[in-house]
Design a protein around this motif. Structure first.
Motif, PDB file in Angstrom:
ATOM      1  N   ASP A  12       6.379   7.670  -2.546  1.00  0.00           N
ATOM      2  CA  ASP A  12       7.733   7.434  -2.780  1.00  0.00           C
ATOM      3  C   ASP A  12       7.664   6.107  -4.150  1.00  0.00           C
ATOM      4  N   VAL A  13       8.420   6.163  -5.129  1.00  0.00           N
ATOM      5  CA  VAL A  13       8.462   5.800  -6.163  1.00  0.00           C
ATOM      6  C   VAL A  13      10.042   4.936  -6.048  1.00  0.00           C
ATOM      7  N   VAL A  14      10.284   3.743  -6.025  1.00  0.00           N
ATOM      8  CA  VAL A  14      11.802   2.895  -6.972  1.00  0.00           C
ATOM      9  C   VAL A  14      11.759   3.064  -8.695  1.00  0.00           C
ATOM     10  N   GLY A  35      19.962  11.854   5.329  1.00  0.00           N
ATOM     11  CA  GLY A  35      20.482  10.579   4.934  1.00  0.00           C
ATOM     12  C   GLY A  35      19.334   9.820   3.862  1.00  0.00           C
ATOM     13  N   PHE A  36      19.877   8.952   3.710  1.00  0.00           N
ATOM     14  CA  PHE A  36      19.228   8.025   1.952  1.00  0.00           C
ATOM     15  C   PHE A  36      17.925   7.593   2.415  1.00  0.00           C
ATOM     16  N   ALA A  37      17.588   7.997   0.965  1.00  0.00           N
ATOM     17  CA  ALA A  37      15.782   7.297   0.812  1.00  0.00           C
ATOM     18  C   ALA A  37      15.573   7.043  -0.677  1.00  0.00           C
ATOM     19  N   LEU A  38      14.235   7.038  -0.790  1.00  0.00           N
ATOM     20  CA  LEU A  38      13.770   6.418  -1.819  1.00  0.00           C
ATOM     21  C   LEU A  38      13.317   8.387  -2.390  1.00  0.00           C
ATOM     22  N   THR A  66       7.904   6.748 -15.644  1.00  0.00           N
ATOM     23  CA  THR A  66       6.308   6.031 -16.379  1.00  0.00           C
ATOM     24  C   THR A  66       5.830   4.898 -14.630  1.00  0.00           C
ATOM     25  N   LEU A  67       4.784   5.328 -14.388  1.00  0.00           N
ATOM     26  CA  LEU A  67       4.700   4.338 -13.167  1.00  0.00           C
ATOM     27  C   LEU A  67       4.164   2.518 -13.680  1.00  0.00           C
ATOM     28  N   ILE A  68       4.476   1.673 -13.217  1.00  0.00           N
ATOM     29  CA  ILE A  68       4.276   0.612 -13.641  1.00  0.00           C
ATOM     30  C   ILE A  68       4.016  -0.163 -12.721  1.00  0.00           C
ATOM     31  N   ASP A  69       3.987  -0.315 -11.789  1.00  0.00           N
ATOM     32  CA  ASP A  69       2.894  -1.010  -9.978  1.00  0.00           C
ATOM     33  C   ASP A  69       2.878  -0.044  -9.361  1.00  0.00           C
ATOM     34  N   LEU A  70       1.942  -0.641  -8.785  1.00  0.00           N
ATOM     35  CA  LEU A  70       1.602  -0.550  -6.933  1.00  0.00           C
ATOM     36  C   LEU A  70       2.394  -1.503  -6.139  1.00  0.00           C
ATOM     37  N   LEU A  71       2.996  -0.798  -5.254  1.00  0.00           N
ATOM     38  CA  LEU A  71       4.592  -2.022  -4.688  1.00  0.00           C
ATOM     39  C   LEU A  71       3.552  -2.166  -3.373  1.00  0.00           C
ATOM     40  N   GLY A  72       3.211  -0.910  -2.608  1.00  0.00           N
ATOM     41  CA  GLY A  72       2.356  -1.151  -1.254  1.00  0.00           C
ATOM     42  C   GLY A  72       2.319   0.119  -1.093  1.00  0.00           C
ATOM     43  N   VAL A  73       1.052   0.014   0.746  1.00  0.00           N
ATOM     44  CA  VAL A  73       1.205   1.114   1.617  1.00  0.00           C
ATOM     45  C   VAL A  73       1.880   1.085   2.842  1.00  0.00           C
ATOM     46  N   TYR A  74       2.206   2.093   2.941  1.00  0.00           N
ATOM     47  CA  TYR A  74       3.262   2.016   4.125  1.00  0.00           C
ATOM     48  C   TYR A  74       2.526   2.527   5.301  1.00  0.00           C
ATOM     49  N   SER A  75       1.762   2.307   5.689  1.00  0.00           N
ATOM     50  CA  SER A  75       1.278   2.792   6.994  1.00  0.00           C
ATOM     51  C   SER A  75       1.907   2.683   8.671  1.00  0.00           C
ATOM     52  N   ASP A  76       2.688   1.690   9.221  1.00  0.00           N
ATOM     53  CA  ASP A  76       3.373   1.832  10.740  1.00  0.00           C
ATOM     54  C   ASP A  76       3.100   2.893  11.220  1.00  0.00           C
ATOM     55  N   PRO A  77       1.946   3.401  12.073  1.00  0.00           N
ATOM     56  CA  PRO A  77       2.211   5.037  12.511  1.00  0.00           C
ATOM     57  C   PRO A  77       3.985   4.737  13.481  1.00  0.00           C
ATOM     58  N   ALA A  78       4.536   4.202  13.884  1.00  0.00           N
ATOM     59  CA  ALA A  78       6.198   4.574  13.974  1.00  0.00           C
ATOM     60  C   ALA A  78       6.814   4.482  13.222  1.00  0.00           C
ATOM     61  N   ARG A  79       6.762   4.755  12.057  1.00  0.00           N
ATOM     62  CA  ARG A  79       8.096   5.046  10.644  1.00  0.00           C
ATOM     63  C   ARG A  79       8.633   5.868  10.386  1.00  0.00           C
ATOM     64  N   ASP A  80       8.032   7.426  10.775  1.00  0.00           N
ATOM     65  CA  ASP A  80       8.243   8.462  10.337  1.00  0.00           C
ATOM     66  C   ASP A  80       8.170   9.278  12.018  1.00  0.00           C
ATOM     67  N   ALA A  81       9.063   9.463  12.701  1.00  0.00           N
ATOM     68  CA  ALA A  81       9.641  10.019  14.635  1.00  0.00           C
ATOM     69  C   ALA A  81       8.634  10.857  14.722  1.00  0.00           C
ATOM     70  N   LEU A  82       8.685  11.939  12.713  1.00  0.00           N
ATOM     71  CA  LEU A  82       8.157  13.469  13.143  1.00  0.00           C
ATOM     72  C   LEU A  82       6.211  13.149  13.425  1.00  0.00           C
ATOM     73  N   GLY A  83       5.974  12.135  12.988  1.00  0.00           N
ATOM     74  CA  GLY A  83       4.714  12.306  12.953  1.00  0.00           C
ATOM     75  C   GLY A  83       4.304  10.682  11.930  1.00  0.00           C
ATOM     76  N   HIS A  84       2.432  10.540  12.168  1.00  0.00           N
ATOM     77  CA  HIS A  84       2.817   9.402  11.250  1.00  0.00           C
ATOM     78  C   HIS A  84       1.966  10.090   9.564  1.00  0.00           C
ATOM     79  N   ASP A 121      10.793   3.838   6.818  1.00  0.00           N
ATOM     80  CA  ASP A 121      11.415   1.843   6.387  1.00  0.00           C
ATOM     81  C   ASP A 121      11.189   1.439   5.134  1.00  0.00           C
ATOM     82  N   HIS A 122      12.269   2.589   4.493  1.00  0.00           N
ATOM     83  CA  HIS A 122      12.757   2.178   3.332  1.00  0.00           C
ATOM     84  C   HIS A 122      13.555   1.131   2.464  1.00  0.00           C
ATOM     85  N   ALA A 123      14.375   0.905   3.643  1.00  0.00           N
ATOM     86  CA  ALA A 123      14.988  -0.331   3.045  1.00  0.00           C
ATOM     87  C   ALA A 123      13.927  -2.083   3.239  1.00  0.00           C
TER      88      ALA A 123
END
Lengths: 143, 143
Positions: A12-14, A35-38, A66-84, A121-123
């Motif tokens: 995902d990209v901000v 719904g709304f998302a990045l 143009t990418l300027i930084d890595l913000l993070g890695v988001y990996s909570d198994p519950a972040r997408d109800a359709l699968g990890h 978990d985009h918020a």
């Protein structure tokens, strides 16, 4: 050894809009969860995550990012109800006006301090982006 | 929508040994590609990347690692000749003496300025870690 099963990988990209200071890009998703998302999507096998992020941004917003930084890695198994899924999230910048395409019905600028309700978990990601932006501003002042 | 195929997801950890200042942990791999590497392995479905990193570090070195930062995400399709894997790499710290276990025949401390030949792109990761460590030292001095 057999190749194991691991979580699916997304990016995902901000996207900071250089022509509308302080705004980032949100999209309205065409597919579940709607719904709304990045902007973002799945990484292809054989594709580096940076390339996937630039490609997905282009497909969903029309912008050349143009990418300027890595913000993070988001990996909570519950972040997408359709699968990890695990998302590698970048901060990027682009000139121009976003226009929805591909999996995005619409795309537009938004002030990240007051986003609409977001899917996944985009918020939390946008909250982390605001922390990143404050730190970035401070480190520029400190140089 | 069908679930797509994405690269396999791994984690690796640069473990700073608190009882041997300046040293990090390397392992000698039991499986192909054999050779020296950072401790790490595949992320399980249903497991957050941070949890996978702590688990793999424990299995391969016996150490209880506290993660302190995300170093980067390494995703060059050519980084593993056996197939496309993307590694989320953390910096962590641990007390105690590393002991090889599970996929690691041996584990031990090593000065990152002069590592042996390493498999995958782990030489690049350690080079990035040294940059991270210099920046970290500078930001402490600047506070």
């Amino acid at each position: 050894m057999p190749r194991p099963e691991t979580p699916l990988l997304t990016v995902d990209v901000v996207i900071e809009l250089l022509d509308r200071t302080g705004e980032i890009v949100l999209i309205e998703r065409r597919h579940e969860p709607v719904g709304f998302a990045l902007p973002g999507g799945f990484v292809d096998v054989g594709e580096a995550v940076e390339r996937a992020a630039v490609r997905e941004a282009k497909e969903e917003t029309g912008l050349d990012v143009t990418l300027i930084d890595l913000l993070g890695v988001y990996s909570d198994p519950a972040r997408d109800a359709l699968g990890h899924t695990v998302s590698v999230v970048f901060v990027g910048r682009a000139h121009g006006v976003p226009e929805g395409g591909d999996d995005a019905k619409r795309a537009g600028g938004c002030r990240p301090e007051s986003p609409p309700t977001l899917v996944f978990d985009h918020a939390r990601i946008i909250s982390d982006y605001l922390t990143w932006r404050r730190r970035e501003a401070n480190s520029l002042r400190g140089c």
